[in-house]
Scaffold this motif. Structure first.
Motif, PDB file in Angstrom:
ATOM      1  N   GLY A  11       0.797  -1.232   0.000  1.00  0.00           N
ATOM      2  CA  GLY A  11       0.000   0.000   0.000  1.00  0.00           C
ATOM      3  C   GLY A  11       0.821   1.270   0.000  1.00  0.00           C
ATOM      4  N   ILE A  12       2.129   1.144   0.159  1.00  0.00           N
ATOM      5  CA  ILE A  12       3.015   2.315   0.170  1.00  0.00           C
ATOM      6  C   ILE A  12       3.452   2.620  -1.261  1.00  0.00           C
ATOM      7  N   VAL A  13       3.245   3.860  -1.675  1.00  0.00           N
ATOM      8  CA  VAL A  13       3.696   4.291  -3.001  1.00  0.00           C
ATOM      9  C   VAL A  13       5.000   5.064  -2.819  1.00  0.00           C
ATOM     10  N   TYR A  14       6.045   4.633  -3.518  1.00  0.00           N
ATOM     11  CA  TYR A  14       7.346   5.296  -3.362  1.00  0.00           C
ATOM     12  C   TYR A  14       8.123   5.235  -4.675  1.00  0.00           C
ATOM     13  N   TYR A  15       9.123   6.082  -4.766  1.00  0.00           N
ATOM     14  CA  TYR A  15       9.924   6.173  -5.980  1.00  0.00           C
ATOM     15  C   TYR A  15      11.355   5.721  -5.692  1.00  0.00           C
ATOM     16  N   THR A  16      11.965   5.117  -6.713  1.00  0.00           N
ATOM     17  CA  THR A  16      13.345   4.668  -6.570  1.00  0.00           C
ATOM     18  C   THR A  16      14.171   5.085  -7.788  1.00  0.00           C
ATOM     19  N   SER A  17      15.458   5.166  -7.563  1.00  0.00           N
ATOM     20  CA  SER A  17      16.405   5.481  -8.636  1.00  0.00           C
ATOM     21  C   SER A  17      16.859   4.183  -9.291  1.00  0.00           C
ATOM     22  N   PRO A  18      16.678   4.031 -10.601  1.00  0.00           N
ATOM     23  CA  PRO A  18      17.148   2.814 -11.273  1.00  0.00           C
ATOM     24  C   PRO A  18      18.642   2.555 -11.049  1.00  0.00           C
ATOM     25  N   GLN A  19      19.441   3.623 -10.984  1.00  0.00           N
ATOM     26  CA  GLN A  19      20.875   3.449 -10.772  1.00  0.00           C
ATOM     27  C   GLN A  19      21.156   2.896  -9.370  1.00  0.00           C
ATOM     28  N   LEU A  20      20.523   3.445  -8.350  1.00  0.00           N
ATOM     29  CA  LEU A  20      20.757   2.964  -6.986  1.00  0.00           C
ATOM     30  C   LEU A  20      20.148   1.580  -6.762  1.00  0.00           C
ATOM     31  N   GLU A  21      19.041   1.320  -7.462  1.00  0.00           N
ATOM     32  CA  GLU A  21      18.381   0.013  -7.338  1.00  0.00           C
ATOM     33  C   GLU A  21      19.309  -1.134  -7.735  1.00  0.00           C
ATOM     34  N   ALA A  22      20.252  -0.837  -8.606  1.00  0.00           N
ATOM     35  CA  ALA A  22      21.127  -1.878  -9.141  1.00  0.00           C
ATOM     36  C   ALA A  22      22.046  -2.465  -8.063  1.00  0.00           C
ATOM     37  N   PHE A  23      22.208  -1.750  -6.941  1.00  0.00           N
ATOM     38  CA  PHE A  23      23.101  -2.240  -5.881  1.00  0.00           C
ATOM     39  C   PHE A  23      22.319  -3.090  -4.887  1.00  0.00           C
ATOM     40  N   ARG A  24      22.700  -4.345  -4.806  1.00  0.00           N
ATOM     41  CA  ARG A  24      21.956  -5.277  -3.955  1.00  0.00           C
ATOM     42  C   ARG A  24      22.195  -5.016  -2.477  1.00  0.00           C
ATOM     43  N   ASP A  25      23.281  -4.306  -2.168  1.00  0.00           N
ATOM     44  CA  ASP A  25      23.591  -4.017  -0.766  1.00  0.00           C
ATOM     45  C   ASP A  25      23.083  -2.641  -0.348  1.00  0.00           C
ATOM     46  N   LEU A  26      22.124  -2.114  -1.109  1.00  0.00           N
ATOM     47  CA  LEU A  26      21.567  -0.800  -0.782  1.00  0.00           C
ATOM     48  C   LEU A  26      20.048  -0.844  -0.899  1.00  0.00           C
ATOM     49  N   ALA A  27      19.361  -0.175   0.020  1.00  0.00           N
ATOM     50  CA  ALA A  27      17.910  -0.016  -0.077  1.00  0.00           C
ATOM     51  C   ALA A  27      17.596   1.475   0.046  1.00  0.00           C
ATOM     52  N   HIS A  28      16.613   1.922  -0.720  1.00  0.00           N
ATOM     53  CA  HIS A  28      16.274   3.348  -0.640  1.00  0.00           C
ATOM     54  C   HIS A  28      14.855   3.580  -1.135  1.00  0.00           C
ATOM     55  N   GLY A  29      14.288   4.709  -0.798  1.00  0.00           N
ATOM     56  CA  GLY A  29      12.970   5.073  -1.303  1.00  0.00           C
ATOM     57  C   GLY A  29      12.659   6.538  -1.045  1.00  0.00           C
ATOM     58  N   PHE A  30      12.057   7.162  -2.053  1.00  0.00           N
ATOM     59  CA  PHE A  30      11.482   8.498  -1.879  1.00  0.00           C
ATOM     60  C   PHE A  30       9.982   8.275  -1.698  1.00  0.00           C
ATOM     61  N   PHE A  31       9.497   8.436  -0.485  1.00  0.00           N
ATOM     62  CA  PHE A  31       8.113   8.088  -0.195  1.00  0.00           C
ATOM     63  C   PHE A  31       7.147   9.205  -0.594  1.00  0.00           C
ATOM     64  N   THR A  32       5.912   8.776  -0.952  1.00  0.00           N
ATOM     65  CA  THR A  32       4.833   9.725  -1.236  1.00  0.00           C
ATOM     66  C   THR A  32       3.923   9.789  -0.011  1.00  0.00           C
ATOM     67  N   ARG A  33       2.733  10.378  -0.176  1.00  0.00           N
ATOM     68  CA  ARG A  33       1.744  10.435   0.923  1.00  0.00           C
ATOM     69  C   ARG A  33       1.060   9.104   1.160  1.00  0.00           C
ATOM     70  N   ARG A  34       1.130   8.174   0.227  1.00  0.00           N
ATOM     71  CA  ARG A  34       0.277   6.994   0.259  1.00  0.00           C
ATOM     72  C   ARG A  34       0.885   5.824   1.035  1.00  0.00           C
ATOM     73  N   GLY A  35       0.069   5.223   1.930  1.00  0.00           N
ATOM     74  CA  GLY A  35       0.484   3.995   2.600  1.00  0.00           C
ATOM     75  C   GLY A  35       0.643   4.106   4.104  1.00  0.00           C
TER      76      GLY A  35
END
Ligand SMILES: [Zn+2]
Length: 268
Positions: A11-35
Motif C-alpha cells: 500500500g506504500i507508493v514510493y519512488y526509486t532510482s534505477p541506478q541505486l536500485e542496481a546495488f543489492r547491498d543498498l535499499a532506498h525510497g522516496f516516499f509519497t503520501r500513500r500507505g
C-alpha cells in the motif's frame, strides 16, 4: 540522467532510482503520501512530528517506511533539518543525536541504519559510493543550495571515508520545478553571491517575479564534484504542479497545514 521509478508495496507508493536500485547491498525510497495511518490533512504517510498529527501515527509511518527497506523502526536516523550546511557523520548508531542548531546532511558506512530526510518541495539528494559502501542523504532547498550542502557532503564523504566521486551514484527526489519556484530578488541575489555570479543561466524573470531552476543547479553541482552524468538520476516530478497531486504534499500548494514526505537510504 534518468527518471525515478514508481513502486507500490504494502500500500506504500514510493519512488526509486534505477541506478541505486542496481546495488543489492543498498535499499532506498522516496516516499509519497500513500500507505500510512494518519488522517485528514495528514493522510496518510505523514512523517512530520512537529504538527497536530498524533505522534503515534507519525512513529508508525516511520516504522512502515523503514520496514519496507528492511530496517527496524529503532534504526532510523533523522535530520532535524533547518536549511543549514551541517552534515553529521554517523559511525555508530547509538551515539547519534542531531545537534540543536540543525543537521541537513547525514553520512554513514554503518549497515542497517536508515538515513532519513524530509521534503515537501525541497530537494532530497541521495549519494552512494559503490566501492567504499558509504551512503549519504541531504536536504537541500534553495538555502541548502546557497550553502552548497551537496558539494560539502561529497567533500566530507571523500575526507572522512576516502570516497571517490567516480564511484559515487546520486539520486535527486521530487522537488519544486523552476515554474513553481517563484521568488523575490533576494533568492537570486543570495545564490549569485554564493556562486560568484555563475548562476545567471539558472535564473529568469517573469513579470515582477524571479524563478530559479534548482534541479539544474544540483545536477551541475554533482557533475562539477566529479560524479558521472550517467550515475545521476533526477525526478522531474514537482510536488506543486504534478498532475498526480494526490500523491504529494507541497509547501507552496498546501501551506503549513499539511504533512511531509520522507526519503530513506540504508546500506544492507
Ligand atoms: Zn511545478
Amino acid at each position: 540522467m534518468a527518471e525515478l521509478r514508481k513502486n507500490t508495496e504494502n500500500g506504500i507508493v514510493y519512488y526509486t532510482s534505477p541506478q541505486l536500485e542496481a546495488f543489492r547491498d543498498l535499499a532506498h525510497g522516496f516516499f509519497t503520501r500513500r500507505g500510512g495511518v494518519s488522517q485528514g490533512v495528514y493522510g496518510s504517510l505523514n512523517f512530520r512530528f512537529n504538527s497536530n498529527d498524533a505522534p503515534d501515527n507519525v512513529r508508525e509511518n516511520h516504522r512502515r517506511a523503514a520496514a519496507l527497506l528492511g530496517a527496524d523502526g529503532d534504526r532510523i536516523v533523522r535530520t532535524n533539518q533547518k536549511h543549514t550546511d551541517n552534515i553529521a557523520v554517523i559511525r555508530q548508531a547509538e551515539e547519534y543525536a542531531p545537534p540543536a542548531e540543525g543537521v541537513d546532511g547525514l553520512i554513514t558506512d554503518v549497515r542497517g541504519l536508515c538515513l532519513t530526510a524530509y521534503y515537501a518541495d525541497c530537494q532530497v539528494v541521495m549519494l552512494f559510493d559503490k566501492r567504499k559502501k558509504v551512503a549519504a542523504i541531504v536536504h537541500a532547498g534553495w538555502r541548502g543550495v546557497a550553502n552548497k550542502i551537496v558539494r560539502k557532503t561529497v567533500q566530507k564523504m571523500t575526507a572522512e571515508f576516502g570516497c571517490s566521486a567516480a564511484d559515487i551514484y546520486a539520486a535527486v527526489g521530487p522537488s519544486i520545478c523552476r515554474r513553481c519556484f517563484e521568488c523575490d530578488s533576494d533568492v537570486p541575489e543570495t545564490l549569485q553571491k554564493a556562486y560568484q555570479n555563475a548562476m545567471s543561466e539558472y535564473i529568469y524573470q517573469d513579470k515582477n517575479k524571479w524563478h530559479v531552476d534548482l534541479k539544474s543547479i544540483t545536477y551541475t553541482t554533482l557533475i562539477n564534484c566529479g560524479i558521472s552524468p550517467i550515475n545521476i538520476d533526477i525526478s522531474s516530478i514537482c510536488p506543486r504542479c504534478t498532475t498526480s497531486g494526490e500523491l504529494w504534499w507541497s509547501h507552496r500548494r498546501h501551506g503549513e497545514n499539511r504533512g511531509v514526505q520522507a526519503a530513506m537510504i540504508m546500506i544492507k
